[in-house]
Design a protein around this motif. Structure first.
Motif, PDB file in Angstrom:
ATOM      1  N   VAL A  28       1.034  -1.186   0.064  1.00 26.35           N
ATOM      2  CA  VAL A  28       0.080  -0.008  -0.034  1.00 26.35           C
ATOM      3  C   VAL A  28       0.817   1.379   0.103  1.00 26.35           C
ATOM      4  O   VAL A  28       1.722   1.486   0.789  1.00 26.35           O
ATOM      5  CB  VAL A  28      -1.007   0.171   1.407  1.00 26.35           C
ATOM      6  CG1 VAL A  28      -1.542   1.176   1.345  1.00 26.35           C
ATOM      7  CG2 VAL A  28      -1.612  -1.135   1.412  1.00 26.35           C
ATOM      8  N   GLU A  29       1.025   2.112  -1.150  1.00 18.66           N
ATOM      9  CA  GLU A  29       1.604   3.188  -1.175  1.00 18.66           C
ATOM     10  C   GLU A  29       0.715   4.332  -1.863  1.00 18.66           C
ATOM     11  O   GLU A  29      -0.029   4.072  -2.618  1.00 18.66           O
ATOM     12  CB  GLU A  29       2.848   2.956  -1.681  1.00 18.66           C
ATOM     13  CG  GLU A  29       3.045   2.376  -3.033  1.00 18.66           C
ATOM     14  CD  GLU A  29       4.161   1.671  -3.681  1.00 18.66           C
ATOM     15  OE1 GLU A  29       4.839   2.263  -4.751  1.00 18.66           O
ATOM     16  OE2 GLU A  29       5.189   1.180  -2.875  1.00 18.66           O
ATOM     17  N   GLY A  30       1.370   5.575  -1.747  1.00 12.39           N
ATOM     18  CA  GLY A  30       0.715   6.539  -2.690  1.00 12.39           C
ATOM     19  C   GLY A  30      -0.473   7.285  -1.968  1.00 12.39           C
ATOM     20  O   GLY A  30      -1.392   7.649  -2.725  1.00 12.39           O
ATOM     21  N   GLY A  31      -0.829   6.767  -0.827  1.00 18.39           N
ATOM     22  CA  GLY A  31      -2.127   7.340   0.065  1.00 18.39           C
ATOM     23  C   GLY A  31      -2.625   6.113   0.670  1.00 18.39           C
ATOM     24  O   GLY A  31      -2.203   5.103   1.119  1.00 18.39           O
ATOM     25  N   ASP A  32      -4.186   6.361   1.117  1.00 15.57           N
ATOM     26  CA  ASP A  32      -4.818   5.612   2.006  1.00 15.57           C
ATOM     27  C   ASP A  32      -5.354   4.723   0.959  1.00 15.57           C
ATOM     28  O   ASP A  32      -6.231   4.850  -0.168  1.00 15.57           O
ATOM     29  CB  ASP A  32      -5.741   6.455   2.616  1.00 15.57           C
ATOM     30  CG  ASP A  32      -5.178   7.717   3.622  1.00 15.57           C
ATOM     31  OD1 ASP A  32      -3.793   6.941   4.234  1.00 15.57           O
ATOM     32  OD2 ASP A  32      -5.418   8.484   3.900  1.00 15.57           O
ATOM     33  N   MET A  33      -5.575   3.498   1.528  1.00 13.63           N
ATOM     34  CA  MET A  33      -6.411   2.307   0.744  1.00 13.63           C
ATOM     35  C   MET A  33      -7.649   1.667   1.669  1.00 13.63           C
ATOM     36  O   MET A  33      -7.140   1.540   2.852  1.00 13.63           O
ATOM     37  CB  MET A  33      -5.333   1.144   0.428  1.00 13.63           C
ATOM     38  CG  MET A  33      -6.245   0.160  -0.375  1.00 13.63           C
ATOM     39  SD  MET A  33      -5.008  -1.287  -0.861  1.00 13.63           S
ATOM     40  CE  MET A  33      -5.837  -2.321  -1.744  1.00 13.63           C
ATOM     41  N   ILE A  51       3.033  -1.271   4.270  1.00 11.05           N
ATOM     42  CA  ILE A  51       2.375   0.082   4.267  1.00 11.05           C
ATOM     43  C   ILE A  51       3.278   1.341   4.221  1.00 11.05           C
ATOM     44  O   ILE A  51       4.139   1.425   5.418  1.00 11.05           O
ATOM     45  CB  ILE A  51       1.357   0.195   5.245  1.00 11.05           C
ATOM     46  CG1 ILE A  51       0.429  -0.964   5.286  1.00 11.05           C
ATOM     47  CG2 ILE A  51       0.376   1.609   5.180  1.00 11.05           C
ATOM     48  CD1 ILE A  51      -0.477  -1.281   6.567  1.00 11.05           C
ATOM     49  N   SER A  55       0.805   6.425   3.905  1.00 14.57           N
ATOM     50  CA  SER A  55      -0.326   5.588   3.517  1.00 14.57           C
ATOM     51  C   SER A  55      -0.869   4.926   4.646  1.00 14.57           C
ATOM     52  O   SER A  55      -0.299   4.872   5.866  1.00 14.57           O
ATOM     53  CB  SER A  55       0.112   4.590   2.629  1.00 14.57           C
ATOM     54  OG  SER A  55       0.748   5.332   1.354  1.00 14.57           O
ATOM     55  N   SER A  56      -1.995   4.458   4.568  1.00 12.51           N
ATOM     56  CA  SER A  56      -2.600   3.489   5.501  1.00 12.51           C
ATOM     57  C   SER A  56      -3.549   2.617   4.909  1.00 12.51           C
ATOM     58  O   SER A  56      -3.844   2.653   3.662  1.00 12.51           O
ATOM     59  CB  SER A  56      -3.481   4.614   6.378  1.00 12.51           C
ATOM     60  OG  SER A  56      -4.720   4.873   5.644  1.00 12.51           O
TER      61      SER A  56
END
Length: 180
Positions: A28-33, A51, A55-56
């Protein structure tokens, strides 16, 4: 778009799945998922959640959550610099007060869950040599074997999951969800 009171203040893009099984690595990268699972979640066999900083990952499930042996969360801390959880589990599953392996949320083996667990209708079973590093709220919380729960005081600054109310849909105990 899904709006989840107490979790998202604005409509949020969500990946919706019937079930979710992880055997391997999830980055998970570039923001929240956010992953919304209408069925069960199974994370097993030495799986890794990477993560990235900034990001989260939020997992919202209507089914059982099983975290088997050796989960490795790449972050060394359950919280970001603002005290918000990096990994969050929100469960609406009602296990009827079951215990041990029949619980709605199972953290077993040598897994280390680093984040928050919010399961107001389920027993949270932490067993074996596993542990939770962060915070847990469940119908019941059971700890057995060499397992442990380590509360992260940084979560006292978090605003995630503190809202209330309901706009329809299933919810309670601090959150509800509505399909938009």
């Amino acid at each position: 778009d899904v709006q989840i009171d107490g979790i998202f203040s604005e409509p949020t893009n969500v990946l919706v799945l019937d079930s979710f099984s992880l055997v391997g690595t999830l980055d998970v990268e570039g923001g929240d998922m956010t992953i919304y699972v209408t069925g069960d979640v199974n994370i097993t066999n030495g799986s890794t959640l990477n993560i990235a900083k900034g990001s989260s990952l939020k997992i919202v499930t209507e089914g059982r959550f099983t975290l088997g042996s050796n989960l490795n969360v790449a972050s060394g801390s359950p919280t970001d610099d603002e005290g918000n959880p990096i990994l969050s589990l929100y469960s609406t599953y009602d296990d009827g007060g079951a215990s041990a392996w029949n619980a709605g949320v199972n953290i077993t083996g040598s897994s280390a869950f680093k984040g928050t667990i919010f399961a107001p209708y389920s027993t949270v079973n932490v067993a074996g040599s596993g542990g939770v590093y962060g915070a847990v709220k469940g119908r019941h919380v059971e700890v057995s074997g060499g397992a442990a729960i380590h509360y992260d005081e940084a979560l006292m600054e978090s605003t995630v999951g503190t809202g209330g109310g309901s706009d329809g849909g299933k919810g309670g105990g601090g959150f509800s969800f509505t399909w938009l």
